[in-house]
Write an enzyme that holds these catalytic residues in place. Structure first.
Site, mmCIF file in Angstrom:
data_model
loop_
_atom_site.group_PDB
_atom_site.id
_atom_site.type_symbol
_atom_site.label_atom_id
_atom_site.label_comp_id
_atom_site.label_asym_id
_atom_site.label_seq_id
_atom_site.Cartn_x
_atom_site.Cartn_y
_atom_site.Cartn_z
ATOM 1 N N HIS A 1 8.988 -26.487 -1.428
ATOM 2 C CA HIS A 1 8.457 -27.641 -2.157
ATOM 3 C C HIS A 1 7.314 -27.239 -3.071
ATOM 4 O O HIS A 1 6.590 -28.082 -3.587
ATOM 5 C CB HIS A 1 8.011 -28.718 -1.158
ATOM 6 C CG HIS A 1 9.160 -29.208 -0.328
ATOM 7 N ND1 HIS A 1 9.823 -30.384 -0.589
ATOM 8 C CD2 HIS A 1 9.799 -28.633 0.727
ATOM 9 C CE1 HIS A 1 10.803 -30.523 0.283
ATOM 10 N NE2 HIS A 1 10.817 -29.470 1.088
ATOM 11 N N GLU B 1 0.821 -1.214 0.000
ATOM 12 C CA GLU B 1 0.000 0.000 0.000
ATOM 13 C C GLU B 1 0.854 1.263 0.000
ATOM 14 O O GLU B 1 0.421 2.304 -0.457
ATOM 15 C CB GLU B 1 -0.912 0.033 1.237
ATOM 16 C CG GLU B 1 -2.283 -0.563 0.999
ATOM 17 C CD GLU B 1 -3.269 -0.277 2.123
ATOM 18 O OE1 GLU B 1 -2.856 0.167 3.221
ATOM 19 O OE2 GLU B 1 -4.462 -0.507 1.903
ATOM 20 N N LYS C 1 -14.081 -0.099 -3.853
ATOM 21 C CA LYS C 1 -15.162 0.294 -2.930
ATOM 22 C C LYS C 1 -16.255 1.026 -3.688
ATOM 23 O O LYS C 1 -17.441 0.762 -3.491
ATOM 24 C CB LYS C 1 -14.619 1.204 -1.823
ATOM 25 C CG LYS C 1 -13.784 0.507 -0.792
ATOM 26 C CD LYS C 1 -13.497 1.459 0.355
ATOM 27 C CE LYS C 1 -12.407 0.927 1.253
ATOM 28 N NZ LYS C 1 -11.901 1.933 2.170
HETATM 29 O O1 PA5 Z 1 -3.960 0.922 5.623
HETATM 30 C C1 PA5 Z 1 -5.107 1.279 5.506
HETATM 31 O O2 PA5 Z 1 -5.427 2.452 5.635
HETATM 32 C C2 PA5 Z 1 -6.227 0.278 5.241
HETATM 33 O O3 PA5 Z 1 -5.784 -1.028 5.173
HETATM 34 C C3 PA5 Z 1 -7.240 0.360 6.355
HETATM 35 O O4 PA5 Z 1 -6.620 0.013 7.549
HETATM 36 C C4 PA5 Z 1 -8.427 -0.560 6.085
HETATM 37 O O5 PA5 Z 1 -9.027 -0.241 4.854
HETATM 38 C C5 PA5 Z 1 -9.449 -0.441 7.203
HETATM 39 O O6 PA5 Z 1 -9.867 0.873 7.331
HETATM 40 P P1 PA5 Z 1 -10.661 1.353 8.608
HETATM 41 O O7 PA5 Z 1 -9.794 1.168 9.796
HETATM 42 O O8 PA5 Z 1 -10.983 2.783 8.348
HETATM 43 O O9 PA5 Z 1 -11.899 0.490 8.693
#
Ligand code: PA5
Length: 444
Positions: free
Chosen positions: A305, A284, A419
């Site tokens: 393996h 990310e 989303k």
């Molecule tokens: O790193 C990030 O921002 C995402 O992985 C969020 O943690 C994930 O989408 C969950 O978001 P939230 O904590 O707002 O529900």
């Protein structure tokens, strides 16, 4: 505390590769430490191991004790950065079979990280007949998967304990001021913990997001923070003699030389989920604007393996980073067999640790010979202090690496695309025109 060995990358890089990375790293280091780069408003994790909220930390420890005394199970609801860190730490420090091997304290089930009815129903079946609590974790408070799961487990708790009883078993970890979960927690009177504004999901394991479930599993969160703090102090100093600069420089130089994938390899089954946390952290943070090493993870020797074939002889795209724990928790010796049917008596009396060490050494050489540069990171022990250091090390190097790539390491704009489509297809108010356009495409 951590020891980085780069001797198995030098044959893949031109001489002077370290020096070539220094100007970029100097800039990146300043961006990370002084919050002056893109996304600087999300660098609250940098000083977190020292500057955390001590009053909240004590409340986390108290809440964890309460959960351990009144619950046989804890359902941790969250997705992405809101659960990966907790699960990674719990499993790495105990076992990937934590729920079966724990001596006391609650079983821990992670919900709200999928939309699978089967997974949801399985957890409901596992907890409905025992005393359980829920820790719902969402920074935004609006993420679909955990919000749906929370509806279900809140109703289950209220049915079992009544509204008032359920209230004492729900812990909400969310934004300090805004969001749907914050509003609900205030209204219902749940105990609340905070995801700090300046800390993004994937950097939040050392906040209440990770610490409450980790403490509920009986892990020493003081030691975890202490290890992170030691690493923070070490890495604050700029220079190519720190392991953070060396690791960031190595992976960036290898990326520039044409490598596309970084594989994190561990030799402990308990470490498998740490790879999931690490993949989110780097994936990310770096994967944007058409750039970044694709983070993958493997568990050796099991995956030797299966994936071992590709790593040895497939496309030459990979860099391998091996995390080795120097001390095992327990010992096991290979017994002698008078009949020696399997021909393994040359190993009689040897420890499994010795065999694993030779497997690792041999694999590194084989992969290097096959064209896969190898970075080896040695961690002194599979304990809370060392893991705190490892977490901070990867967070810091990830920040540096993102800036070397000239991306914002702290945003994740790409996550919104799925989303938006999902909301449109589900008929969320406000998405009407997208719904029609998407359905037309899907039906054509
Ligand atoms: O790193 C990030 O921002 C995402 O992985 C969020 O943690 C994930 O989408 C969950 O978001 P939230 O904590 O707002 O529900």
């Amino acid at each position: 505390m951590l020891n980085l060995d780069l001797s198995n990358i030098s044959s893949f890089l031109p001489g002077g590769w370290r020096t070539g990375q220094e100007p970029g790293l100097k800039k990146a280091h300043d961006f990370v430490l002084n919050a002056t780069g893109a996304g600087g408003e999300y660098t609250g994790w940098v000083r977190l191991p020292a500057d955390y909220d001590k009053e909240e930390f004590a409340r986390i420890q108290k809440a964890a004790e309460k959960i351990r005394s009144d619950s046989k199970a804890l359902v941790v609801i969250g997705i992405g950065g809101s659960y990966l860190g907790a699960r990674a730490v719990i499993e790495t420090l105990t076992s990937n079979n934590y729920n079966l091997t724990r001596k006391d304290g609650p079983a821990i089930y992670f919900a709200g990280n999928s939309l699978s009815a089967d997974a949801m129903n399985e957890i409901i079946d596992l907890v409905k007949d025992v005393d359980f609590s829920v820790n719902v974790i969402s920074k935004s408070g609006t993420t679909t998967e955990p919000a749906v799961a929370f509806r279900i487990f809140k109703a289950l708790l209220e049915e079992k304990y009544g509204k008032e009883g359920a209230k004492g078993r729900i812990y909400a970890t969310t934004d300090a001021k805004r969001g749907a979960l914050k509003g609900l927690a205030d209204k219902e009177g749940y105990e609340e913990f905070v995801v700090p504004d300046a800390v993004g999901g994937r950097y939040s394991v050392l906040t209440a997001v990770g610490l409450l479930p980790i403490a509920a599993a009986g892990i020493d969160i003081d030691a975890l923070m202490g290890g992170a703090r030691e690493e923070m102090e070490l890495l604050a100093k700029p220079g190519m003699d720190t392991p953070a600069w060396q690791y960031a420089a190595a992976r960036h130089a290898l990326y520039q030389s044409g490598k596309k994938i970084e594989i994190l390899a561990g030799y402990e089954p308990a470490f498998r989920f740490f790879g999931e946390w690490w993949k989110q952290l780097f994936g990310e943070s770096e994967g944007k604007q058409g750039k970044g090493l694709f983070p993958a993870s493997v568990e050796f020797t099991a995956d030797l393996h299966s994936m071992g074939q590709y790593i040895q002889q497939g496309e030459r795209l990979m860099v391998e980073t091996v995390v080795r724990f120097d001390c095992a928790h327990t010992k096991r010796t290979i017994p002698d067999d008078p009949e020696n049917v399997d021909g393994l008596n040359f190993l009689s009396g040897r420890s499994l640790a010795f065999v694993a060490e030779q497997a690792m050494r041999g694999t590194i050489l084989a992969h290097v010979d096959g064209g896969v540069p190898n970075i080896l990171l040695a961690v002194p022990a599979r304990d809370a202090r060392s893991l705190g250091a490892l977490i901070y090390f990867f967070e810091f190097t990830c920040g540096l690496s993102g800036y070397l790539l000239e991306v914002n390491p702290f945003d994740q704009p790409g996550v919104e695309a799925y989303k938006n489509n999902m909301y449109a297809l589900l008929g969320k108010p406000g998405y009407e025109s997208q719904k029609a356009a998407l359905e037309k495409r899907l039906d054509s």
